[in-house]
Write a protein that holds these residues in place. Structure first.
Motif, short mmCIF file in Angstrom:
data_model
loop_
_atom_site.label_atom_id
_atom_site.label_comp_id
_atom_site.label_asym_id
_atom_site.label_seq_id
_atom_site.Cartn_x
_atom_site.Cartn_y
_atom_site.Cartn_z
N ALA A 425 -10.56 23.51 -25.81
CA ALA A 425 -11.46 22.42 -25.43
C ALA A 425 -10.83 21.07 -25.80
O ALA A 425 -10.87 20.12 -25.01
CB ALA A 425 -12.81 22.58 -26.11
N TYR A 426 -10.26 20.98 -26.99
CA TYR A 426 -9.60 19.73 -27.40
C TYR A 426 -8.45 19.38 -26.45
O TYR A 426 -8.27 18.23 -26.06
CB TYR A 426 -9.08 19.85 -28.83
N LEU A 427 -7.66 20.38 -26.08
CA LEU A 427 -6.53 20.12 -25.18
C LEU A 427 -6.99 19.66 -23.80
O LEU A 427 -6.30 18.88 -23.14
CB LEU A 427 -5.68 21.40 -25.03
N ALA A 428 -8.15 20.14 -23.37
CA ALA A 428 -8.64 19.78 -22.04
C ALA A 428 -9.42 18.47 -22.04
O ALA A 428 -9.51 17.80 -21.01
CB ALA A 428 -9.53 20.90 -21.50
N GLU A 429 -9.98 18.08 -23.19
CA GLU A 429 -10.88 16.92 -23.23
C GLU A 429 -10.24 15.65 -23.77
O GLU A 429 -10.56 14.55 -23.32
CB GLU A 429 -12.11 17.25 -24.10
N ILE A 430 -9.35 15.77 -24.74
CA ILE A 430 -8.82 14.58 -25.41
C ILE A 430 -7.86 13.78 -24.54
O ILE A 430 -7.95 12.55 -24.47
CB ILE A 430 -8.13 14.97 -26.74
N PRO A 431 -6.93 14.38 -23.79
CA PRO A 431 -6.00 13.57 -22.98
C PRO A 431 -6.70 12.90 -21.79
O PRO A 431 -7.77 13.32 -21.35
CB PRO A 431 -4.98 14.60 -22.48
N LYS A 432 -6.06 11.86 -21.26
CA LYS A 432 -6.56 11.19 -20.06
C LYS A 432 -6.36 12.09 -18.84
O LYS A 432 -5.52 12.98 -18.85
CB LYS A 432 -5.82 9.87 -19.85
N GLN A 433 -7.11 11.80 -17.76
CA GLN A 433 -7.04 12.63 -16.56
C GLN A 433 -5.62 12.70 -15.99
O GLN A 433 -5.11 13.78 -15.71
CB GLN A 433 -7.99 12.07 -15.49
N ASP A 434 -4.96 11.57 -15.81
CA ASP A 434 -3.61 11.56 -15.24
C ASP A 434 -2.60 12.29 -16.12
O ASP A 434 -1.57 12.76 -15.64
CB ASP A 434 -3.13 10.11 -15.03
N LEU A 435 -2.87 12.33 -17.41
CA LEU A 435 -1.93 12.92 -18.36
C LEU A 435 -2.39 14.29 -18.85
O LEU A 435 -1.74 14.88 -19.71
CB LEU A 435 -1.75 11.98 -19.56
N ARG A 436 -3.50 14.78 -18.31
CA ARG A 436 -4.10 16.00 -18.87
C ARG A 436 -3.19 17.21 -18.74
O ARG A 436 -3.01 17.98 -19.69
CB ARG A 436 -5.44 16.27 -18.18
N ALA A 437 -2.61 17.41 -17.56
CA ALA A 437 -1.76 18.59 -17.36
C ALA A 437 -0.54 18.56 -18.28
O ALA A 437 -0.22 19.55 -18.94
CB ALA A 437 -1.33 18.69 -15.90
#
Length: 532
Positions: A425-437
């Motif tokens: 959940a932290y990995l999916a929620e903390i980064p920004k959308q453009d940088l999420r992957a």
């Protein structure tokens, strides 16, 4: 052209696109920018009711993790199978610990590279294509495991398995987080680990049965994976592309159609409003990225680097509290400790994991990410010390001491399963959308650097040159205490926060421990969060 001019041009382009589709402009930066919907304020129970269609789809998608769980448990358990030992020891009765380390370490290294590379597939081809890549890789690894006959061949199978698992871990939790409503993100990212545990049971139970009835048959348990893969084929045919990725890549018409289908029948749901919220979030994040340094190495710089560090930490913690001992190499650990039936212990541990995930799935959006992660790992540290302490006596000659060791292993497994699952959940929620992957890929990859190290070292700690045996728990108790202390200071509470709210708190440099009670601008415009 300077950064400020570029930002203005991009904002104008988005405004024009939104105007063409919806007939209205997104709100200006100096006004109340629409970054949170009133539907985001629904309590968890009410959200489950209205988003039932999306909930079913997310659970079906999360089923993919059963392949990950099967492989993760199988790699450490099959090495205690008599038939496997006879096949891969040249007819002997004991495997070479060096080969056991090479298989485990190389598979983890393959996972590392896969997690980094799959981020680029996710960014440029989409989440759905990335999921199909995992399907092909896991199918190939199962075929290889079913037919190889020597150590090098098994190593090749483990490389395929590691690449497939890494692609799965780098894609599916993020995909689930992007599909799920704000207040259900925790539930559905935890669904990943729930099915992961089911996959471990699918590995443990057959291995136990064959150990009792056909101890030299190790191919049949492997081929059970084909049933799971067949179900995945049917599920993947119906999975849609992530609407957030479609917005990010300017495929707005597809995004609107996907959102309309996913939320059909949801009272008060307005597709145009949701598209505007997603677009506004992307625009704001790209403006911030332009200041920090773009989308390349920008994930390691400034606020983005800090967010990557935080997002990675829960998964890093799992390596230092001893996951390799009581999960990956559990069968090997209890076999070395002198237990007559180590496969039975792994079934018990898998049941403890399943109980943990059922509880975590329904409490993570109520109690929150931070307490369940920090206190969960703290319990694991205490259990590590308990396991290690039993090693000062001969466990195999004392049923009471053996039972105590199993109890501490169950406790460590229960608490780590919960805390580690929240790491997704932290990995999916903390980064920004453009940088999420890329952030999710790198975050998992950094964790797996340590996993690779321990995959090589733990077999040697347990039964190799170090020969610590059960006392290995003491080592992980000490290292675990350090990482849990760091987690206390850096992990924020982001339960039921929208991506825009998380962006705002990081940009304003809010103390991570104060995220829970911070009132964001987007929150104040929609009346705040309802209690779960």
């Amino acid at each position: 052209m300077n950064t400020e001019q570029e930002d203005k041009i991009e904002l104008q382009q988005v405004e024009t696109a939104v105007l063409a589709r919806t007939g209205s402009l997104p709100l200006k930066p100096d006004a109340a920018v629409e970054l949170r919907s009133r539907l985001d304020n629904l309590p968890v129970a009410a959200a489950l009711k209205v988003y039932w269609r999306l909930s079913v789809l997310c659970m079906l998608a999360a089923f993919s993790a059963s392949c990950d769980g099967f492989q993760g448990h199988f790699n450490g358990s099959i090495v205690a199978n008599k038939g496997f030992i006879r096949q891969f020891s040249g007819g002997g009765t004991k495997l070479d610990p060096t080969w056991v380390s090479v298989w485990g370490g190389t598979a983890t290294a393959a996972t590392f590279f896969s997690q980094v590379l799959i981020a680029y597939v996710n960014d440029y081809a989409g989440r759905r294509i990335a999921l199909w890549c995992t399907f092909v890789l896991l199918t190939a690894s199962t075929l290889a495991e079913s037919f190889v006959t020597n150590n090098v061949g098994w190593l090749f199978a483990k490389i395929l398995s590691g690449v497939g698992v890494g692609a799965m871990q780098g894609t599916l939790p993020m995909y689930l987080a992007e599909l799920a409503p704000t207040q259900l993100r925790g539930l559905f990212t935890q669904a990943y680990t729930f099915w992961y545990v089911i996959g471990q049971l699918l590995s443990s139970v057959p291995l136990q049965w064959y150990s009792d009835h056909e101890p030299y048959n190790f191919r049949s348990p492997i081929r059970i994976q084909f049933a799971v893969i067949g179900i995945l084929l049917l599920v993947y045919l119906f999975l849609p592309e992530s609407p957030r990725w479609l917005i990010q890549t300017k495929r707005h018409d597809r995004a609107k159609k996907t959102l309309a289908w996913l939320h059909k029948g949801v009272p008060g749901y307005q597709v145009d409003e949701q598209v505007a919220i997603m677009e506004n979030t992307v625009v704001e994040e790209r403006k911030q990225n332009a200041v920090i340094g773009g989308l390349g190495l920008g994930i390691f710089r400034g606020t983005n680097g800090w967010r990557l560090f935080i997002a990675s930490w829960p998964k890093i913690c799992q390596q230092f509290v001893g996951l390799s001992v009581f999960n990956t190499y559990a069968t090997y650990f209890f076999d070395t400790a002198g237990f007559a039936d180590p496969f039975l212990i792994t079934v018990i541990l898998a049941c403890a994991q399943l109980m943990s995930m059922i509880i975590t799935m329904f409490l993570v959006d109520v109690w929150g990410r931070r307490p369940m992660t920090v206190y969960g790992y703290l319990v694991t540290v205490l259990a590590d010390f308990g396991m290690g302490a039993t090693g000062f006596r001969n466990v195999s000659k004392s049923p009471a001491l053996g039972g105590l060791l199993v109890f501490f292993a169950c406790l460590a497994t229960f608490s780590t399963t919960s805390a580690s699952a929240i790491g997704y959940a932290y990995l999916a929620e903390i980064p920004k959308q453009d940088l999420r992957a890329k952030s999710a890929g790198w975050g998992l990859a950094i964790s797996n650097l340590f996993s690779t190290m321990f995959s090589y070292c733990v077999p040697l700690m347990i039964a190799g040159s170090a020969g610590w045996g059960v006392k290995t728990g003491l080592f992980f108790g000490c290292t675990g205490l350090v990482v849990v202390t760091v987690a206390w200071f850096i992990l924020p509470e982001v339960t039921r926060r929208t991506p825009a709210e998380i962006d705002e708190m990081f940009e304003k440099k809010v103390n991570p421990r104060k995220f829970k009670r911070y009132i964001t601008e987007a929150q104040s415009h929609t009346g705040g969060q309802d209690e779960p």
